[in-house]
Design a protein around this motif. Structure first.
Motif, mmCIF file in Angstrom:
data_model
loop_
_atom_site.group_PDB
_atom_site.id
_atom_site.type_symbol
_atom_site.label_atom_id
_atom_site.label_comp_id
_atom_site.label_asym_id
_atom_site.label_seq_id
_atom_site.Cartn_x
_atom_site.Cartn_y
_atom_site.Cartn_z
ATOM 1 N N ALA A 85 0.824 -1.208 0.000
ATOM 2 C CA ALA A 85 0.000 0.000 0.000
ATOM 3 C C ALA A 85 0.862 1.264 0.000
ATOM 4 O O ALA A 85 0.542 2.254 -0.668
ATOM 5 C CB ALA A 85 -0.933 0.000 1.208
ATOM 6 N N PHE A 86 1.973 1.243 0.739
ATOM 7 C CA PHE A 86 2.861 2.406 0.786
ATOM 8 C C PHE A 86 3.439 2.704 -0.592
ATOM 9 O O PHE A 86 3.506 3.870 -1.015
ATOM 10 C CB PHE A 86 3.988 2.164 1.795
ATOM 11 N N GLN A 87 3.834 1.661 -1.321
ATOM 12 C CA GLN A 87 4.384 1.852 -2.654
ATOM 13 C C GLN A 87 3.317 2.373 -3.622
ATOM 14 O O GLN A 87 3.609 3.184 -4.501
ATOM 15 C CB GLN A 87 4.992 0.541 -3.173
ATOM 16 N N ARG A 88 2.066 1.924 -3.451
ATOM 17 C CA ARG A 88 0.979 2.456 -4.282
ATOM 18 C C ARG A 88 0.765 3.942 -3.989
ATOM 19 O O ARG A 88 0.498 4.736 -4.896
ATOM 20 C CB ARG A 88 -0.312 1.681 -4.021
ATOM 21 N N MET A 89 0.882 4.295 -2.724
ATOM 22 C CA MET A 89 0.731 5.702 -2.346
ATOM 23 C C MET A 89 1.820 6.561 -2.984
ATOM 24 O O MET A 89 1.537 7.651 -3.519
ATOM 25 C CB MET A 89 0.762 5.837 -0.825
ATOM 26 N N LEU A 90 3.061 6.086 -2.975
ATOM 27 C CA LEU A 90 4.152 6.832 -3.616
ATOM 28 C C LEU A 90 3.910 6.975 -5.112
ATOM 29 O O LEU A 90 4.195 8.030 -5.698
ATOM 30 C CB LEU A 90 5.487 6.120 -3.363
ATOM 31 N N ASP A 91 3.375 5.925 -5.744
ATOM 32 C CA ASP A 91 3.073 5.994 -7.167
ATOM 33 C C ASP A 91 2.017 7.077 -7.429
ATOM 34 O O ASP A 91 2.125 7.832 -8.405
ATOM 35 C CB ASP A 91 2.565 4.633 -7.655
ATOM 36 N N ASP A 92 1.016 7.168 -6.553
ATOM 37 C CA ASP A 92 -0.014 8.196 -6.705
ATOM 38 C C ASP A 92 0.548 9.589 -6.441
ATOM 39 O O ASP A 92 0.103 10.564 -7.051
ATOM 40 C CB ASP A 92 -1.190 7.907 -5.764
ATOM 41 N N VAL A 93 1.524 9.688 -5.532
ATOM 42 C CA VAL A 93 2.200 10.969 -5.304
ATOM 43 C C VAL A 93 2.888 11.425 -6.585
ATOM 44 O O VAL A 93 2.747 12.573 -7.027
ATOM 45 C CB VAL A 93 3.226 10.846 -4.150
ATOM 46 N N ILE A 98 -2.261 12.725 -5.304
ATOM 47 C CA ILE A 98 -2.323 13.213 -3.925
ATOM 48 C C ILE A 98 -1.124 14.133 -3.682
ATOM 49 O O ILE A 98 -0.068 13.975 -4.304
ATOM 50 C CB ILE A 98 -2.301 12.057 -2.889
ATOM 51 N N ASN A 99 -1.303 15.110 -2.784
ATOM 52 C CA ASN A 99 -0.181 15.989 -2.435
ATOM 53 C C ASN A 99 -0.111 16.243 -0.934
ATOM 54 O O ASN A 99 0.479 17.218 -0.490
ATOM 55 C CB ASN A 99 -0.267 17.312 -3.205
ATOM 56 N N CYS A 100 -0.758 15.350 -0.176
ATOM 57 C CA CYS A 100 -0.682 15.435 1.286
ATOM 58 C C CYS A 100 -0.792 14.031 1.864
ATOM 59 O O CYS A 100 -1.681 13.262 1.469
ATOM 60 C CB CYS A 100 -1.807 16.323 1.825
ATOM 61 N N VAL A 101 0.105 13.680 2.780
ATOM 62 C CA VAL A 101 0.093 12.378 3.434
ATOM 63 C C VAL A 101 -0.139 12.580 4.924
ATOM 64 O O VAL A 101 0.574 13.376 5.563
ATOM 65 C CB VAL A 101 1.417 11.622 3.202
ATOM 66 N N VAL A 102 -1.138 11.871 5.457
ATOM 67 C CA VAL A 102 -1.480 11.998 6.873
ATOM 68 C C VAL A 102 -1.325 10.637 7.557
ATOM 69 O O VAL A 102 -1.801 9.621 7.042
ATOM 70 C CB VAL A 102 -2.929 12.498 7.046
ATOM 71 N N GLU A 121 12.072 14.518 5.213
ATOM 72 C CA GLU A 121 12.946 15.669 4.982
ATOM 73 C C GLU A 121 13.302 15.894 3.507
ATOM 74 O O GLU A 121 13.635 17.015 3.120
ATOM 75 C CB GLU A 121 14.250 15.493 5.787
ATOM 76 N N LYS A 122 13.238 14.834 2.696
ATOM 77 C CA LYS A 122 13.677 14.957 1.299
ATOM 78 C C LYS A 122 12.572 14.656 0.290
ATOM 79 O O LYS A 122 12.211 15.496 -0.533
ATOM 80 C CB LYS A 122 14.869 14.007 1.050
ATOM 81 N N TYR A 123 12.023 13.421 0.358
ATOM 82 C CA TYR A 123 11.100 12.968 -0.695
ATOM 83 C C TYR A 123 9.834 13.814 -0.747
ATOM 84 O O TYR A 123 9.447 14.320 -1.809
ATOM 85 C CB TYR A 123 10.741 11.503 -0.472
ATOM 86 N N PHE A 124 9.149 13.989 0.391
ATOM 87 C CA PHE A 124 7.898 14.742 0.393
ATOM 88 C C PHE A 124 8.099 16.203 -0.021
ATOM 89 O O PHE A 124 7.355 16.712 -0.865
ATOM 90 C CB PHE A 124 7.216 14.646 1.761
ATOM 91 N N PRO A 125 9.111 16.907 0.522
ATOM 92 C CA PRO A 125 9.323 18.286 0.067
ATOM 93 C C PRO A 125 9.657 18.370 -1.429
ATOM 94 O O PRO A 125 9.201 19.287 -2.114
ATOM 95 C CB PRO A 125 10.507 18.762 0.927
ATOM 96 N N LEU A 126 10.438 17.422 -1.933
ATOM 97 C CA LEU A 126 10.812 17.429 -3.346
ATOM 98 C C LEU A 126 9.579 17.319 -4.236
ATOM 99 O O LEU A 126 9.509 17.939 -5.303
ATOM 100 C CB LEU A 126 11.781 16.279 -3.639
ATOM 101 N N HIS A 127 8.592 16.525 -3.796
ATOM 102 C CA HIS A 127 7.363 16.337 -4.576
ATOM 103 C C HIS A 127 6.249 17.272 -4.127
ATOM 104 O O HIS A 127 5.084 17.080 -4.502
ATOM 105 C CB HIS A 127 6.898 14.877 -4.466
ATOM 106 N N GLN A 128 6.630 18.295 -3.302
ATOM 107 C CA GLN A 128 5.672 19.301 -2.823
ATOM 108 C C GLN A 128 4.482 18.636 -2.114
ATOM 109 O O GLN A 128 3.319 18.991 -2.339
ATOM 110 C CB GLN A 128 5.195 20.184 -3.986
ATOM 111 N N VAL A 129 4.797 17.665 -1.283
ATOM 112 C CA VAL A 129 3.783 16.927 -0.528
ATOM 113 C C VAL A 129 3.809 17.377 0.923
ATOM 114 O O VAL A 129 4.865 17.417 1.560
ATOM 115 C CB VAL A 129 4.036 15.403 -0.609
ATOM 116 N N ARG A 130 2.653 17.744 1.412
ATOM 117 C CA ARG A 130 2.499 18.122 2.819
ATOM 118 C C ARG A 130 2.427 16.849 3.660
ATOM 119 O O ARG A 130 1.742 15.893 3.286
ATOM 120 C CB ARG A 130 1.220 18.937 2.978
ATOM 121 N N PHE A 131 3.123 16.825 4.793
ATOM 122 C CA PHE A 131 3.124 15.639 5.656
ATOM 123 C C PHE A 131 2.622 16.020 7.040
ATOM 124 O O PHE A 131 3.080 16.997 7.643
ATOM 125 C CB PHE A 131 4.529 15.045 5.764
#
Length: 552
Positions: A85-93, A98-102, A121-131
């Protein structure tokens, strides 16, 4: 400036927003990520349902967050990020869905400090994803979290240490239990069962213990291993795998086996010291997520922990018989060459694997079903097929198919213009759908603004929202279908071209090798030396490729 608001029970601050602020704020496409660990201890706060409830309650008070997806990894360790499921979420990112992970808290993201820190610190900011980690009061868009780059890695290290500590404690407890003579396996040995009131104690299973005793008695009486297997099958005794399935201890068909006794199963029983009443454990250990055998000096042996099925003297006599049989077979010192058809060659009469054997340096194949299952089990099986004759026949069949495949590939190359046109057509449609989707998303945003300002009633808003949402979902689905078909077309073309090249290289001087077999042959069925059928891995490949072309 000061703003009215309130505090919840966890000390989180929630603010009132004006109508103007709601209209102008950015709406984030939020994904809820839920993970339940393999070490789940039953605490309510960690359950799948509770994690989702906590996050939904939080997001209900955040007008700038819209839940668009929920990803759940159930029974998955937090020490690895190779989760479905985590890998599917990254694919959707990465596809912008999606642009926010909770998450409920940082430990649900993962318990590996380095990898968790990388994503936050790296992946989410690079893809402009709010965490957002709800219970840890962490929100990457909140300026008050500016110093959290120090806190987050610290919590991740604590989580990683927690996971490692659990693993170490479990292993230490298991080892201590082994040293105490307690059984720690998931399933009891054949011939035994676990005590109803103590899963670490073995009791004699009167259903299967007689089978074990019979195996030892036949062997000490000088019955060969093949004959023991044959008698077991003729008597209809259940194999260990099928007995466990019958009693509900296993459900995986792969673990059940074929239902027929094999020589290796009997050998394993004959070698097991558990039948003398001794507990022998620790025969393997985990190294790099793989089970590897340990040296005998590392085994944990505790004598007399349970009722024996056979006398110690009988066990030792059986081992002497097996050693003499092994010594007799070991007189021929010449090592066997590789069996390149292992697991791929079958008897056309009974469907069992053909057995490869050697006599005076000559290899041949034959069906041994009658030896294992009883006379007339396979009345028309292969009795003797020299390996050289078999290989010559296989090469002739391969060369014949090579002519067909290479010729078909030439015809396929003539369709290049059609394939290029189809790709361009799909690319154009994808671009058009993406533009339409973007326009519909803008309309959807304006609908909310019109609803807030009173231009639209609640009923009108919900009806129009449902319409635009349906259009967006239909377009997204069609884009996914087109992209999937594009990929399928490219994969089929690449695969068939590769196969054609391999077959074109097969000449009169080519020898049958393990590499060639692995690349081309799925299975071989032998009815007789003159009647051999080969199922190739590339069969119907061209037809599937043409289906893709016609479908797109």
């Amino acid at each position: 400036s000061a703003r009215n608001g309130w505090l919840d029970d966890n000390g989180r601050v929630f603010l009132y927003f004006t109508q103007e602020e709601v209209m102008t704020m950015k709406v984030w496409k939020a994904a809820l990520y839920i993970r339940l660990s393999v070490e789940f201890n039953g605490r309510r706060g960690d359950s799948l349902e509770t994690q989702q409830q906590i996050m939904e309650a939080y997001l209900a008070l955040c007008p700038d967050l819209e839940i668009v997806a929920v990803y759940t990894d159930n029974g998955t360790t937090g020490r690895t990020f190779e989760r479905e499921a985590f890998q599917r979420m990254l694919d959707d990112v990465e596809h912008g869905r999606i642009n926010c992970v909770v998450v409920k808290d940082l430990s649900r993201l993962g318990r590996n400090a380095i990898d968790s820190g990388y994503y936050i610190e790296k992946y989410f900011p690079l893809h402009q994803v709010r965490f957002i980690a709800v219970n840890d009061q962490f929100d990457s868009e909140n300026k008050e979290n500016s110093g959290s780059h120090l806190i987050v890695p610290l919590k991740n290290m604590i989580n990683e240490a927690y996971a490692a500590d659990i693993s170490k404690k479990v292993k230490a407890q298991q080892r201590q239990a082994m040293q105490d003579g307690e059984f720690v396996g998931a399933r009891p040995p054949f011939g035994y069962k676990k005590a109803p009131d103590n899963c670490h104690k073995l009791l004699v299973n009167e259903d299967t213990a007689p089978i074990v005793r019979q195996i030892f008695q036949w062997t000490v009486d000088g019955i060969s291993l093949n004959e023991v297997v044959k008698r077991l099958n003729q008597s209809g005794y259940p194999t260990p795998g099928h007995y466990l399935a019958q009693t509900g201890l296993i459900t995986n068909k792969r673990l059940m086996g074929s239902g027929k006794w094999q020589t290796w199963t009997v050998s394993k029983i004959l070698a097991d010291e558990v039948y003398m009443g001794d507990m022998v454990q620790g025969k393997s250990k985990t190294v790099g997520h793989k089970q590897v055998p340990t040296d005998r000096s590392e085994w944990i042996v505790v004598r007399g922990t349970h009722e024996p099925l056979i006398a110690r003297e009988l066990y030792e006599r059986v081992q002497a018989v097996r050693e003499r049989a092994a010594a007799k077979q070991g007189t021929e010192k010449i090592p066997y060459t590789e069996n390149i058809l292992r697991g791929r060659i079958f008897c056309g009469c009974c469907g069992k694997n053909l057995h490869r054997q050697r006599s005076r340096g000559i290899y041949s194949y034959r069906c041994i079903a009658n030896d294992r299952m009883g006379v007339q089990y396979c009345p028309g099986g292969v009795t003797h097929l020299p390996e050289k004759r078999l290989f010559d026949a296989l090469l002739a069949i391969i060369r014949k198919h090579a002519e067909v495949v290479v010729g078909t590939h030439t015809k396929l190359k003539q369709q290049d213009y059609k394939i290029t046109a189809k790709k361009a057509e799909m690319t154009a449609e994808i671009s058009k759908l993406q533009q339409e989707t973007e326009r519909n998303r803008v309309f959807l945003t304006s609908l909310y603004e019109n609803f807030v300002t009173g231009i639209l009633t609640g009923t009108e808003y919900h009806e129009m929202k449902a319409g635009y949402t349906q259009k967006i979902e239909t377009a997204v689905l069609r884009v996914q279908q087109l992209q999937s078909k594009q990929k399928a077309l490219e994969n089929q073309m690449e695969r068939y071209t590769d196969i054609a090249k391999r077959l074109a290289a097969v000449s009169e001087d080519t020898a049958l090798s393990a590499l060639l077999v692995n690349q081309l042959i799925d299975c071989v069925t032998v009815n007789s030396a003159e009647d051999i059928h080969v199922k190739f891995k590339f069969e119907s490949g061209f037809e599937r490729l043409m289906e893709v072309l016609e479908d797109v």
